[in-house]
Design a protein around this motif. Structure first.
Motif, PDB file in Angstrom:
ATOM      1  N   ARG B 396       0.838  -1.028   0.134  1.00  0.00           N
ATOM      2  CA  ARG B 396       0.060  -0.123   0.070  1.00  0.00           C
ATOM      3  C   ARG B 396       0.842   1.173  -0.082  1.00  0.00           C
ATOM      4  N   ILE B 397       1.967   1.072   0.667  1.00  0.00           N
ATOM      5  CA  ILE B 397       2.798   2.394   0.718  1.00  0.00           C
ATOM      6  C   ILE B 397       3.359   2.640  -0.617  1.00  0.00           C
ATOM      7  N   VAL B 398       3.798   1.532  -1.312  1.00  0.00           N
ATOM      8  CA  VAL B 398       4.470   1.688  -2.486  1.00  0.00           C
ATOM      9  C   VAL B 398       3.556   1.856  -3.676  1.00  0.00           C
ATOM     10  N   GLU B 399       2.430   1.329  -3.637  1.00  0.00           N
ATOM     11  CA  GLU B 399       1.553   1.467  -5.059  1.00  0.00           C
ATOM     12  C   GLU B 399       0.526   2.517  -4.286  1.00  0.00           C
ATOM     13  N   GLY B 400       0.201   3.008  -3.380  1.00  0.00           N
ATOM     14  CA  GLY B 400      -0.704   3.991  -2.964  1.00  0.00           C
ATOM     15  C   GLY B 400      -2.060   3.120  -3.218  1.00  0.00           C
ATOM     16  N   GLY B 401      -3.351   3.815  -2.933  1.00  0.00           N
ATOM     17  CA  GLY B 401      -4.486   3.099  -3.143  1.00  0.00           C
ATOM     18  C   GLY B 401      -5.372   3.469  -2.152  1.00  0.00           C
ATOM     19  N   GLN B 402      -6.737   3.029  -1.943  1.00  0.00           N
ATOM     20  CA  GLN B 402      -7.712   3.568  -1.098  1.00  0.00           C
ATOM     21  C   GLN B 402      -7.566   3.066   0.148  1.00  0.00           C
ATOM     22  N   VAL B 403      -7.711   4.115   1.183  1.00  0.00           N
ATOM     23  CA  VAL B 403      -7.785   3.677   2.552  1.00  0.00           C
ATOM     24  C   VAL B 403      -8.915   4.553   3.287  1.00  0.00           C
ATOM     25  N   VAL B 404      -9.144   4.052   4.596  1.00  0.00           N
ATOM     26  CA  VAL B 404     -10.087   4.774   5.411  1.00  0.00           C
ATOM     27  C   VAL B 404      -9.286   5.600   6.429  1.00  0.00           C
ATOM     28  N   ARG B 405      -9.302   6.808   6.478  1.00  0.00           N
ATOM     29  CA  ARG B 405      -8.706   7.623   7.469  1.00  0.00           C
ATOM     30  C   ARG B 405      -9.797   8.746   8.312  1.00  0.00           C
ATOM     31  N   GLY B 406      -9.892   8.606   9.606  1.00  0.00           N
ATOM     32  CA  GLY B 406     -10.810   9.220  10.261  1.00  0.00           C
ATOM     33  C   GLY B 406     -12.146   8.938   9.705  1.00  0.00           C
ATOM     34  N   GLY B 407     -12.638   7.684   9.304  1.00  0.00           N
ATOM     35  CA  GLY B 407     -13.744   7.421   8.950  1.00  0.00           C
ATOM     36  C   GLY B 407     -14.181   7.677   7.409  1.00  0.00           C
ATOM     37  N   ASN B 408     -13.321   8.223   7.032  1.00  0.00           N
ATOM     38  CA  ASN B 408     -13.473   8.870   5.408  1.00  0.00           C
ATOM     39  C   ASN B 408     -12.341   8.092   4.493  1.00  0.00           C
ATOM     40  N   LYS B 409     -12.930   7.899   3.289  1.00  0.00           N
ATOM     41  CA  LYS B 409     -12.241   7.154   2.117  1.00  0.00           C
ATOM     42  C   LYS B 409     -11.300   8.063   1.775  1.00  0.00           C
ATOM     43  N   VAL B 410     -10.120   7.949   1.737  1.00  0.00           N
ATOM     44  CA  VAL B 410      -8.980   8.540   1.143  1.00  0.00           C
ATOM     45  C   VAL B 410      -8.162   7.699   0.295  1.00  0.00           C
ATOM     46  N   VAL B 411      -7.716   8.637  -1.048  1.00  0.00           N
ATOM     47  CA  VAL B 411      -6.751   7.627  -1.709  1.00  0.00           C
ATOM     48  C   VAL B 411      -5.292   8.196  -1.590  1.00  0.00           C
ATOM     49  N   LEU B 412      -4.269   6.878  -1.229  1.00  0.00           N
ATOM     50  CA  LEU B 412      -3.025   7.568  -0.895  1.00  0.00           C
ATOM     51  C   LEU B 412      -2.148   7.537  -2.303  1.00  0.00           C
ATOM     52  N   GLN B 413      -1.500   8.145  -2.177  1.00  0.00           N
ATOM     53  CA  GLN B 413      -0.462   8.653  -3.588  1.00  0.00           C
ATOM     54  C   GLN B 413       0.786   7.410  -3.119  1.00  0.00           C
ATOM     55  N   PRO B 414       1.306   6.738  -4.270  1.00  0.00           N
ATOM     56  CA  PRO B 414       2.447   5.902  -4.038  1.00  0.00           C
ATOM     57  C   PRO B 414       3.668   6.975  -3.455  1.00  0.00           C
ATOM     58  N   ALA B 415       4.153   6.309  -2.581  1.00  0.00           N
ATOM     59  CA  ALA B 415       5.151   6.873  -1.668  1.00  0.00           C
ATOM     60  C   ALA B 415       6.339   7.134  -2.549  1.00  0.00           C
ATOM     61  N   LYS B 416       6.874   8.780  -2.224  1.00  0.00           N
ATOM     62  CA  LYS B 416       7.927   9.342  -3.048  1.00  0.00           C
ATOM     63  C   LYS B 416       9.199   8.301  -3.064  1.00  0.00           C
ATOM     64  N   GLY B 417       9.673   8.001  -1.726  1.00  0.00           N
ATOM     65  CA  GLY B 417      10.765   7.295  -1.521  1.00  0.00           C
ATOM     66  C   GLY B 417      10.988   5.887  -2.056  1.00  0.00           C
ATOM     67  N   HIS B 418       9.746   5.386  -2.517  1.00  0.00           N
ATOM     68  CA  HIS B 418      10.152   4.330  -3.454  1.00  0.00           C
ATOM     69  C   HIS B 418       9.853   4.407  -5.026  1.00  0.00           C
ATOM     70  N   ALA B 419      10.169   5.588  -5.318  1.00  0.00           N
ATOM     71  CA  ALA B 419      10.193   5.631  -6.720  1.00  0.00           C
ATOM     72  C   ALA B 419      11.334   4.671  -7.509  1.00  0.00           C
ATOM     73  N   ALA B 420      12.300   4.599  -7.052  1.00  0.00           N
ATOM     74  CA  ALA B 420      13.550   3.766  -7.663  1.00  0.00           C
ATOM     75  C   ALA B 420      13.073   2.406  -7.379  1.00  0.00           C
ATOM     76  N   GLU B 421      12.544   1.827  -6.303  1.00  0.00           N
ATOM     77  CA  GLU B 421      11.969   0.433  -6.177  1.00  0.00           C
ATOM     78  C   GLU B 421      11.012   0.213  -7.121  1.00  0.00           C
ATOM     79  N   ARG B 422      10.179   1.136  -7.481  1.00  0.00           N
ATOM     80  CA  ARG B 422       9.055   1.019  -8.464  1.00  0.00           C
ATOM     81  C   ARG B 422       9.887   0.974  -9.780  1.00  0.00           C
ATOM     82  N   ALA B 423      10.880   1.671 -10.072  1.00  0.00           N
ATOM     83  CA  ALA B 423      11.450   1.757 -11.408  1.00  0.00           C
ATOM     84  C   ALA B 423      12.237   0.267 -11.345  1.00  0.00           C
ATOM     85  N   ALA B 424      12.815   0.137 -10.444  1.00  0.00           N
ATOM     86  CA  ALA B 424      13.549  -1.509 -10.541  1.00  0.00           C
ATOM     87  C   ALA B 424      12.593  -2.496 -10.904  1.00  0.00           C
TER      88      ALA B 424
END
Lengths: 224, 518
Positions: B396-424
């Motif tokens: 979820r951290i690498v790819e992002g996706g939908q989660v619930v925070r404070g009772g509301n649905k939010v969409v997480l962006q893929p984490a920045k620090g993992h760009a190299a991992e995703r590229a690899a």
């Protein structure tokens, strides 16, 4: 919207993926009778571990109590009076707390000053009492546990907490083999205290040391 | 060291500092190894451990599936027994409720039973801000509070301290909080326990307000259960006139009978005992025995968000035994503070990022604080598959996706620090679907292997900073296979070749899938 409604709403939305409906059980009529829920959980664990005669169960209780540093004295009904008196003498107690419904004959052999368990006693007053003598509700052999339920022969919870020396009389008929049997016998509406040996801690290097805030000496008189 | 976890560095940085502390590593190694052996023995005593574990899991899962139902039922039964139920959506609301209740009593001090929930919401700090002093009464909590320290273990918050350090803290700090430590205090555990007994007794005897958590709440009866060892719990639960219990909504169990499972599995998992010295149960208030007023504060604070995650919700089964901490090779070396949360260790690595979200650096790094060895899952008395949730949270951290925070649905962006991992990973996917390019690349890598650096350059440095780069063989597996088995070598059973793909490539690919190249 109140926080109650907010939280319940969040729970329901969070569970949107779970099939609901008939599965939700109704409120139970009384403890232990709850057929829809009983089917939801597989209870194929054991009611007790091992097959023991009542005498062996008593031996197991005595062994497990001693294993956690309770001092166990075995006697019969005829000698109970002198055993209790002897324990108070050897402890050097000058005062003893007595629950209102305690069998008076148990203390007949002792002339130690008796202090009644009354609502007006302050914690500081209780702190000046040397010992307390009580009966119990149930004892659990497998775990070496005594359970008090605040009945008249056991008194308020605090009288077995503040004094440093607790003498608890357990009769053979009160001994059950295991935790499941104990829960069945106990009334959840009463305030319960489960005691397995004297107060202890594992907070220093995860090693058990006996004797912190509760009674540091726990003596169990097992009457069979 | 600060008393809170705010602004904690990410796990790798905190852990790197911790593993350099030889005293800390010694303390942790000693404590965790002591308890590991004892737990194994206590569990081996009951032949039906697997069945108890499965029943515990089923009870908790069932409860979570019907949490709304059981919460309402609990509220009814606690109220019927003379208690008052409050609902707190988050930490701030819980603190506000508790502070208000204490103020109503007119008291300016409270005694506390060790409670993870009140640590989580930082209740002591909130009370202090309102002019109310909270005394921790659990021995380890006392050590942490006197040492102005942070807890580092669920069960034994001062596990990072050895007896000598504890002696020094007591001798130095006790006088500032009440009765000073006895003259000539030594570091024997019995003497330290005695010093705590004397120091706290005056507080227990005069206390008018007690604050606790609870290990279990029984929905059908309205009964709360506190499992403890020292008797400080009994003191706080019975001597004060007012009792306030702050309990996470996931602590419910449906029936009184259910305790027969957890009262067998919790003590053995936790302190490796057949039964802990004291267990207190109370149902509302009792006539002339114990507190006259009882308040239950039901705490959400991220629990319903966690419940919304189909994989992650199993973390809510946790009964806070801490067995997973004691067996974890990462915890044993890094210690509890590196996890930047009151919930350290494997369970903390899946609980904290779910309760708090993954917005902070520390929370985004926690799912990686594991070697995925699975020892935690093995010992868990409610069978939480911690590795499964760790991998799920990483994804979820690498790819992002939908989660619930404070009772509301939010969409997480893929984490920045993992760009190299995703590229690899993208590059790997491409290479494995283009066998020709893969072969060329492998040959090139083999021929240039003497020139390879020990660490990766650029964004790859973070990855290779904690790992050895795999050595590249002198000859790629495919070439070796061609040379020794290829033309005229022993025949292999072949799968049907795909359109346009040479059969020999297909066989080689299969061998490679099994890791034959290493």
């Amino acid at each position: 919207m109140s926080s109650r409604e907010r939280i319940l709403g969040r729970v329901r939305r969070a569970l949107a993926d779970v099939p609901r409906g008939d599965e939700t059980p109704p409120a139970p009529e009384r403890p232990g009778r709850y057929p829809p829920y009983e089917r939801a959980v597989t209870r194929d664990y054991l009611r007790e571990h091992g097959d023991r005669t009542p005498a062996q169960t008593l031996d197991l209780l005595a062994g497990n109590l001693a294993d956690y540093r309770a001092v166990v004295h075995r006697t019969d009904a005829g000698h109970l009076v002198e055993v209790v008196a002897g324990l108070l003498v050897s402890r050097g107690s000058s005062s003893v707390l007595v629950p209102p419904g305690l069998d008076e004959s148990w203390l007949a052999g002792s002339d130690v000053r008796r202090i009644a368990d009354r609502a007006e006693n302050t914690p500081h007053e209780l702190d000046r009492v040397d010992s307390v003598v009580t009966a119990c509700a149930v004892a659990v052999a497998e775990t070496g546990t005594i359970v008090l339920d605040g009945s008249p022969d056991q008194g308020r919870r605090r009288i077995t907490l503040v004094p440093d020396h607790h003498i608890c009389v357990v009769r053979a008929a009160q001994v059950v083999p295991s935790v499941p049997y104990a829960l069945e016998r106990l009334d959840p509406a009463r305030p319960l205290t489960w005691i397995s040996g004297p107060s202890a801690t594992s907070d220093i290097e995860l090693d058990r040391v006996e004797g912190v805030h509760g009674p540091r000496v726990m003596e169990v008189v097992l009457v069979d | 060291m600060s008393g809170t976890f705010v602004g904690m560095p990410a796990f790798p940085r905190a852990a790197r500092e911790a593993v350099r502390d030889a005293t800390l590593r010694g303390n942790l190694r000693h404590a965790t190894h002591t308890i590991r052996a004892k737990r194994a023995k206590a569990v081996a005593e009951v032949s039906d451990w697997a069945q108890l574990r499965e029943a515990g899991k089923q009870i908790k899962d069932h409860t979570l599936r019907h949490l709304d139902h059981y919460l309402v039922q609990l509220e009814e039964s606690v109220t019927a027994a003379g208690g008052t139920v409050h609902w707190a959506a988050d930490a701030a609301e819980a603190n506000r409720i508790v502070t208000g209740l204490v103020k109503e009593t007119g008291e300016s001090e409270v005694v506390k039973v060790k409670s993870m929930a009140t640590q989580e919401i930082e209740l002591n700090e909130a009370l202090e801000a309102a002019g109310i002093r909270a005394y921790e009464t659990d021995l380890a909590e006392l050590i942490v509070q006197l040492g102005k320290d942070r807890p580092s273990h669920i069960l034994v918050p001062a596990i990072h301290r050895n007896r000598g350090e504890i002696r020094d803290i007591f001798a130095r700090e006790m006088s500032g909080w009440g009765r000073p430590a006895p003259e000539g205090l030594t570091d024997t555990p019995a003497e330290l326990a005695e010093a705590a007994r004397l120091h706290l007794r005056e507080k227990f005897l005069r206390a008018k307000v007690g604050i606790s958590g609870a290990n279990f709440m029984v929905a059908e009866t309205g009964t709360l259960v506190v499992v403890e060892s020292e008797g400080n719990g009994r003191m706080c639960l019975t001597l004060p006139e007012t009792l306030i219990s702050v309990v996470g909504i996931e602590k419910i169990i449906p029936t009184w009978q259910d305790l027969e499972v957890f009262l067998q599995t919790l003590p053995r998992s936790s302190t490796a005992e057949r039964m802990n010295p004291y267990t207190s149960t109370w149902t509302g208030t009792a006539d002339e025995d114990g507190p006259r007023a009882f308040h239950l504060v039901l705490l959400d604070n991220g629990r319903t968000d966690t419940l919304a995650d189909e994989v992650g919700r199993q973390a809510l089964r946790c009964i806070r035994c801490s067995a997973c901490l004691n067996v974890c090779p990462v915890y044993e070396r890094a210690g509890g503070h590196a996890y930047g949360s009151v919930y350290p260790g494997p369970i903390g690595a899946i609980l904290s990022p779910q309760l708090r979200g993954t917005a902070s650096e520390i929370d985004a790094s926690l799912p990686y604080a594991s070697s995925l060895c699975g020892a935690c899952y093995e010992v868990c008395p409610v069978a939480i598959d911690i590795p499964e949730v760790l991998v799920h949270l990483r994804e979820r951290i690498v790819e992002g996706g939908q989660v619930v925070r404070g009772g509301n649905k939010v969409v997480l962006q893929p984490a920045k620090g993992h760009a190299a991992e995703r590229a690899a990973m993208r590059a790997a996917r491409w290479a494995f679907s283009h066998p020709g390019a893969l072969r060329t690349g492998q040959r090139l890598a083999s021929r240039t292997r003497r020139l390879h650096p020990r660490t990766l350059p650029g964004p790859g440095r973070a990855w290779s900073g904690t790992r050895d780069l795999p050595a590249v063989p002198a000859e790629p597996f495919r070439d070796w296979w061609q040379r020794t088995h290829g033309k005229g070598g022993p025949a292999l059973p072949r799968t049907t070749p795909g359109a346009g793909t040479p059969a020999k490539d297909s066989a080689a690919d299969k061998a490679e899938d099994k890791g034959g190249d290493r």
